[in-house]
Design a protein around this motif. Structure first.
Motif, PDB file in Angstrom:
ATOM      1  N   LYS A  98       0.834  -1.209   0.000  1.00 46.67           N
ATOM      2  CA  LYS A  98       0.000   0.000   0.000  1.00 46.67           C
ATOM      3  C   LYS A  98       0.868   1.258   0.000  1.00 46.67           C
ATOM      4  CE  LYS A  98      -3.962   2.213   0.521  1.00 46.67           C
ATOM      5  NZ  LYS A  98      -4.017   3.148  -0.600  1.00 46.67           N
ATOM      6  N   LYS A  99       1.938   1.257   0.812  1.00 51.39           N
ATOM      7  CA  LYS A  99       2.826   2.425   0.858  1.00 51.39           C
ATOM      8  C   LYS A  99       3.503   2.649  -0.488  1.00 51.39           C
ATOM      9  CE  LYS A  99       3.918   2.041   5.783  1.00 51.39           C
ATOM     10  NZ  LYS A  99       4.937   1.588   6.744  1.00 51.39           N
ATOM     11  N   ALA A 100       3.999   1.569  -1.097  1.00 51.42           N
ATOM     12  CA  ALA A 100       4.648   1.693  -2.408  1.00 51.42           C
ATOM     13  C   ALA A 100       3.665   2.250  -3.434  1.00 51.42           C
ATOM     14  CB  ALA A 100       5.181   0.337  -2.863  1.00 51.42           C
ATOM     15  N   TYR A 101       2.464   1.712  -3.422  1.00 49.99           N
ATOM     16  CA  TYR A 101       1.425   2.159  -4.355  1.00 49.99           C
ATOM     17  C   TYR A 101       1.153   3.655  -4.175  1.00 49.99           C
ATOM     18  CZ  TYR A 101      -3.194   2.537  -6.526  1.00 49.99           C
ATOM     19  OH  TYR A 101      -4.266   2.923  -7.298  1.00 49.99           O
ATOM     20  N   ASP A 102       0.977   4.095  -2.924  1.00 48.05           N
ATOM     21  CA  ASP A 102       0.673   5.502  -2.663  1.00 48.05           C
ATOM     22  C   ASP A 102       1.802   6.418  -3.119  1.00 48.05           C
ATOM     23  OD1 ASP A 102      -1.810   4.826  -1.598  1.00 48.05           O
ATOM     24  OD2 ASP A 102      -1.109   4.876   0.486  1.00 48.05           O
ATOM     25  N   ILE A 103       3.044   6.031  -2.838  1.00 43.95           N
ATOM     26  CA  ILE A 103       4.193   6.837  -3.263  1.00 43.95           C
ATOM     27  C   ILE A 103       4.248   6.892  -4.793  1.00 43.95           C
ATOM     28  CG2 ILE A 103       6.722   6.932  -3.360  1.00 43.95           C
ATOM     29  CD1 ILE A 103       6.707   5.673  -0.516  1.00 43.95           C
ATOM     30  N   LEU A 104       4.096   5.749  -5.426  1.00 44.14           N
ATOM     31  CA  LEU A 104       4.189   5.691  -6.894  1.00 44.14           C
ATOM     32  C   LEU A 104       3.049   6.446  -7.568  1.00 44.14           C
ATOM     33  CD1 LEU A 104       5.366   2.015  -7.057  1.00 44.14           C
ATOM     34  CD2 LEU A 104       6.663   3.985  -7.911  1.00 44.14           C
ATOM     35  N   LYS A 105       1.881   6.427  -6.964  1.00 43.77           N
ATOM     36  CA  LYS A 105       0.733   7.165  -7.515  1.00 43.77           C
ATOM     37  C   LYS A 105       1.045   8.663  -7.563  1.00 43.77           C
ATOM     38  CE  LYS A 105      -4.256   7.420  -6.979  1.00 43.77           C
ATOM     39  NZ  LYS A 105      -5.408   6.982  -6.179  1.00 43.77           N
ATOM     40  N   LYS A 106       1.695   9.171  -6.506  1.00 43.08           N
ATOM     41  CA  LYS A 106       2.063  10.598  -6.456  1.00 43.08           C
ATOM     42  C   LYS A 106       3.210  10.904  -7.427  1.00 43.08           C
ATOM     43  CE  LYS A 106       0.452  11.135  -1.765  1.00 43.08           C
ATOM     44  NZ  LYS A 106       0.824  11.049  -0.363  1.00 43.08           N
ATOM     45  N   ILE A 107       4.205  10.035  -7.451  1.00 45.51           N
ATOM     46  CA  ILE A 107       5.347  10.243  -8.343  1.00 45.51           C
ATOM     47  C   ILE A 107       4.889  10.231  -9.799  1.00 45.51           C
ATOM     48  CG2 ILE A 107       7.493   9.228  -9.225  1.00 45.51           C
ATOM     49  CD1 ILE A 107       8.016   8.171  -6.399  1.00 45.51           C
ATOM     50  N   LYS A 108       3.983   9.312 -10.108  1.00 48.74           N
ATOM     51  CA  LYS A 108       3.500   9.143 -11.480  1.00 48.74           C
ATOM     52  C   LYS A 108       2.953  10.448 -12.065  1.00 48.74           C
ATOM     53  CE  LYS A 108      -0.157   6.419 -12.767  1.00 48.74           C
ATOM     54  NZ  LYS A 108      -0.568   6.171 -14.115  1.00 48.74           N
ATOM     55  N   LEU A 109       2.327  11.240 -11.226  1.00 49.45           N
ATOM     56  CA  LEU A 109       1.761  12.507 -11.688  1.00 49.45           C
ATOM     57  C   LEU A 109       2.844  13.510 -12.055  1.00 49.45           C
ATOM     58  CD1 LEU A 109      -1.105  12.863  -9.066  1.00 49.45           C
ATOM     59  CD2 LEU A 109      -1.293  12.108 -11.449  1.00 49.45           C
ATOM     60  N   GLN A 110       3.983  13.417 -11.384  1.00 51.47           N
ATOM     61  CA  GLN A 110       5.086  14.359 -11.628  1.00 51.47           C
ATOM     62  C   GLN A 110       6.102  13.823 -12.639  1.00 51.47           C
ATOM     63  OE1 GLN A 110       5.272  17.449 -10.155  1.00 51.47           O
ATOM     64  NE2 GLN A 110       3.242  16.996  -9.358  1.00 51.47           N
ATOM     65  N   ALA A 111       6.281  12.518 -12.634  1.00 51.85           N
ATOM     66  CA  ALA A 111       7.311  11.890 -13.470  1.00 51.85           C
ATOM     67  C   ALA A 111       6.666  11.250 -14.691  1.00 51.85           C
ATOM     68  CB  ALA A 111       8.083  10.861 -12.651  1.00 51.85           C
ATOM     69  N   MET A 112       5.897  12.036 -15.384  1.00 54.33           N
ATOM     70  CA  MET A 112       5.234  11.505 -16.575  1.00 54.33           C
ATOM     71  C   MET A 112       6.278  11.100 -17.608  1.00 54.33           C
ATOM     72  SD  MET A 112       2.115  14.139 -16.831  1.00 54.33           S
ATOM     73  CE  MET A 112       0.610  13.244 -17.030  1.00 54.33           C
ATOM     74  N   ASN A 113       5.948  10.130 -18.388  1.00 57.43           N
ATOM     75  CA  ASN A 113       6.833   9.613 -19.440  1.00 57.43           C
ATOM     76  C   ASN A 113       8.037   8.859 -18.894  1.00 57.43           C
ATOM     77  OD1 ASN A 113       5.125  10.748 -21.407  1.00 57.43           O
ATOM     78  ND2 ASN A 113       6.168  12.714 -21.174  1.00 57.43           N
ATOM     79  N   TYR A 114       7.965   8.410 -17.652  1.00 60.18           N
ATOM     80  CA  TYR A 114       8.974   7.521 -17.107  1.00 60.18           C
ATOM     81  C   TYR A 114       8.341   6.141 -17.003  1.00 60.18           C
ATOM     82  CZ  TYR A 114      12.261  11.241 -16.022  1.00 60.18           C
ATOM     83  OH  TYR A 114      13.156  12.272 -16.119  1.00 60.18           O
ATOM     84  N   SER A 115       8.633   5.313 -17.960  1.00 58.67           N
ATOM     85  CA  SER A 115       7.993   3.999 -18.052  1.00 58.67           C
ATOM     86  C   SER A 115       8.275   3.124 -16.843  1.00 58.67           C
ATOM     87  CB  SER A 115       8.443   3.286 -19.324  1.00 58.67           C
ATOM     88  OG  SER A 115       8.089   4.048 -20.445  1.00 58.67           O
ATOM     89  N   ILE A 116       9.445   3.249 -16.252  1.00 62.41           N
ATOM     90  CA  ILE A 116       9.785   2.415 -15.103  1.00 62.41           C
ATOM     91  C   ILE A 116       8.892   2.766 -13.908  1.00 62.41           C
ATOM     92  CG2 ILE A 116      11.679   3.881 -14.258  1.00 62.41           C
ATOM     93  CD1 ILE A 116      11.656   0.028 -14.293  1.00 62.41           C
ATOM     94  N   VAL A 117       8.558   4.026 -13.751  1.00 57.12           N
ATOM     95  CA  VAL A 117       7.623   4.441 -12.686  1.00 57.12           C
ATOM     96  C   VAL A 117       6.254   3.840 -12.959  1.00 57.12           C
ATOM     97  CG1 VAL A 117       6.462   6.408 -11.587  1.00 57.12           C
ATOM     98  CG2 VAL A 117       8.905   6.560 -12.153  1.00 57.12           C
ATOM     99  N   GLU A 118       5.823   3.923 -14.187  1.00 60.06           N
ATOM    100  CA  GLU A 118       4.532   3.353 -14.597  1.00 60.06           C
ATOM    101  C   GLU A 118       4.496   1.848 -14.329  1.00 60.06           C
ATOM    102  OE1 GLU A 118       0.694   3.841 -15.992  1.00 60.06           O
ATOM    103  OE2 GLU A 118       2.147   5.459 -15.935  1.00 60.06           O
ATOM    104  N   ALA A 119       5.589   1.176 -14.622  1.00 52.37           N
ATOM    105  CA  ALA A 119       5.655  -0.276 -14.430  1.00 52.37           C
ATOM    106  C   ALA A 119       5.590  -0.647 -12.947  1.00 52.37           C
ATOM    107  CB  ALA A 119       6.924  -0.834 -15.061  1.00 52.37           C
ATOM    108  N   TYR A 120       6.337   0.054 -12.121  1.00 50.13           N
ATOM    109  CA  TYR A 120       6.287  -0.239 -10.687  1.00 50.13           C
ATOM    110  C   TYR A 120       4.914   0.110 -10.107  1.00 50.13           C
ATOM    111  CZ  TYR A 120      10.973  -1.922  -9.783  1.00 50.13           C
ATOM    112  OH  TYR A 120      12.098  -2.710  -9.742  1.00 50.13           O
ATOM    113  N   PHE A 121       4.312   1.170 -10.608  1.00 46.57           N
ATOM    114  CA  PHE A 121       2.947   1.507 -10.182  1.00 46.57           C
ATOM    115  C   PHE A 121       2.003   0.353 -10.527  1.00 46.57           C
ATOM    116  CE2 PHE A 121      -1.261   3.134 -11.364  1.00 46.57           C
ATOM    117  CZ  PHE A 121      -1.667   3.649 -10.150  1.00 46.57           C
ATOM    118  N   GLY A 122       2.117  -0.165 -11.743  1.00 45.62           N
ATOM    119  CA  GLY A 122       1.270  -1.276 -12.168  1.00 45.62           C
ATOM    120  C   GLY A 122       1.486  -2.523 -11.327  1.00 45.62           C
ATOM    121  N   SER A 123       2.730  -2.836 -11.058  1.00 44.98           N
ATOM    122  CA  SER A 123       3.031  -4.014 -10.256  1.00 44.98           C
ATOM    123  C   SER A 123       2.542  -3.834  -8.815  1.00 44.98           C
ATOM    124  CB  SER A 123       4.538  -4.291 -10.282  1.00 44.98           C
ATOM    125  OG  SER A 123       4.835  -5.460  -9.566  1.00 44.98           O
ATOM    126  N   SER A 124       2.704  -2.629  -8.276  1.00 45.71           N
ATOM    127  CA  SER A 124       2.219  -2.357  -6.913  1.00 45.71           C
ATOM    128  C   SER A 124       0.701  -2.473  -6.837  1.00 45.71           C
ATOM    129  CB  SER A 124       2.661  -0.965  -6.460  1.00 45.71           C
ATOM    130  OG  SER A 124       4.050  -0.917  -6.318  1.00 45.71           O
TER     131      SER A 124
END
Length: 188
Positions: free
Chosen positions: A31-57
């Motif tokens: 849950k913590k990883a998901y929440d952090i990645l959800k916030k990062i995803k909004l700022q780090a657009m076009n970073y596929s690795i962030v998107e992938a970790y968000f998906g896996s989380s």
């Protein structure tokens, strides 16, 4: 939490560590990883690795969620993010590993993603054999084991056996029992 360009990397590293704990069964870390990645995803657009970790989380939260509807929604959201990441960077080893493992673990009867797992495991195995990546021999063996099981899931017993035989030629000690168990699972 608002990020300036490049400020999210430290939080991303923390999210990756939490993600690993989640894989090992820590539901709070998922849950913590998901929440952090959800916030990062909004700022780090076009970073596929962030998107992938968000998906896996998202898929890891789905694994442990008690509500069946929410479980399905989280898993679908995770798959969508992982597919987006692979589409953006199809030759990125880490992204392929994340998607392969999620697709492999989802029930075929509900998600129909075993063929995706096969595609990703084949990619990873090929990269290892061509020495294009820093995949370890242990990871390579795990990919072979899981590829064989994936073939078995879709009813392709010939490719399953060929894959497992290849694995046993490399490392029969550690994997002999695991292959035997996988064979039994398929024959039930």
């Amino acid at each position: 939490m608002t990020y300036q360009k490049g400020d999210w990397e430290k939080d991303f590293e923390e999210a990756v560590k939490l993600h690993q704990k989640a894989i090992d069964g820590d539901q709070q870390a998922a849950k913590k990883a998901y929440d952090i990645l959800k916030k990062i995803k909004l700022q780090a657009m076009n970073y596929s690795i962030v998107e992938a970790y968000f998906g896996s989380s998202s898929a890891l939260i789905a694994r442990d969620h008690p509500d069946l509807i929410e479980k399905m929604n989280l898993a679908k959201r995770g798959l969508k993010a992982l597919d987006k990441a692979v589409k953006a960077e199809p030759n990125h080893t880490e992204i392929r590993m994340l998607r392969a493992n999620v697709a492999y673990r989802l029930p075929e009867m509900y998600f129909k993603r075993t063929k995706t797992a096969i595609e990703d495991f084949q990619f990873l195995i090929s990269d290892y054999e061509k020495k294009k990546t820093d995949i370890s021999k242990d990871q390579y063996c795990e990919f072979l084991l899981n590829l064989g099981s994936s073939y078995q899931t879709i009813g392709d017993s010939k490719n399953a056996e060929n894959t497992w035989e290849k694995l046993l030629k490399i490392n029969s000690g550690k994997y002999k029992k695991l292959v035997e168990q996988a064979r039994k699972t398929g024959s039930e």
